[in-house]
Design a protein around this motif. Structure first.
Motif: not given
Length: 234
Positions: A2-4, A37-40, A79-80, A87-88
């Motif tokens: 997952h990306t933030a 645009e990406t949903g992130i 924490w993420c 992916r940060f």
């Protein structure tokens, strides 16, 4: 995986014509536009940065020490990571945040073998964006690009009647040492905001969103060139 996205700004004087939250606004608006645009998902914006170089000459600046910014970003990312975000993407709205943010990147990838971190400065998302930001000053601040973006994104944060008198030339050309802003600018501005316009801001922002969205979409499937553990010795 997952990306933030973490927007990082600053609370800093931006001449007589702009609010102190410019760096927060640009980073946050860009993050949310890319998210659309990406949903992130986008994390809450970090509103304080490393603004030591702006000095205490003008009221409005509140700065963290570099180590404090490093610690904040590392702890947020930790924490993420605990919730499977590995992916940060850091969107940085303030130039002198970059060194602490780069240190945070180094710490994170040395702690977590599966974490990938990227930093993008709003003024250097791509070469064409960089050209726009640096058009009127190499050491730009509260200049035409930033003022145009604010006119387009947050006009309530602009004093139009002060723009014409806000310009100040770049005095850093040819210097060997890095000097604080109190010794390079008379009013906290470096550049020529009088040439700014809402239309230019809209065009510039669209460019920033397009270029960063393209980069992040490609990065969502990126893998390390070699599948070797950070912690495994030969």
């Amino acid at each position: 995986m997952h990306t933030a996205i973490l927007p990082v700004g600053a609370t800093e004087q931006h001449g007589p014509h702009l609010v102190t939250a410019v760096d927060c606004i640009t980073a946050e608006k860009l993050a949310h536009a890319v998210s659309a645009e990406t949903g992130i998902p986008v994390l809450p914006t970090l509103p304080y940065g490393c603004s030591l170089g702006h000095s205490r000459r003008w009221p409005g600046t509140i700065s963290l020490q570099p180590q404090t910014l490093i610690d904040c970003v590392v702890q947020i990312a930790e924490w993420c990571h605990a919730f499977a975000f590995n992916r940060f993407v850091i969107i940085n709205g303030h130039v002198t945040n970059f060194a602490p943010l780069r240190c945070a990147l180094e710490i994170l990838r040395s702690k977590f073998d599966d974490m990938m971190v990227a930093i993008r400065n709003v003024g250097e998302v791509s070469q064409r964006v960089r050209t726009e930001f640096f058009a009127d000053a190499e050491d730009w601040h509260a200049n035409a690009a930033e003022t145009s973006l604010m006119l387009a994104l947050a006009p309530d944060g602009v004093r139009p009647e002060r723009i014409a008198v806000a310009h100040d030339p770049d005095r850093t050309h040819g210097l060997f040492f890095a000097h604080p802003v109190n010794r390079t600018s008379r009013n906290g501005v470096t550049g020529h905001p009088a040439t700014a316009s809402k239309e230019h801001g809209q065009q510039l922002f669209a460019m920033m969103v397009e270029d960063l969205t393209r980069q992040i979409r490609a990065a969502l499937t990126e893998q390390p060139p070699l599948d070797e553990s950070y912690f495994a010795a030969l």
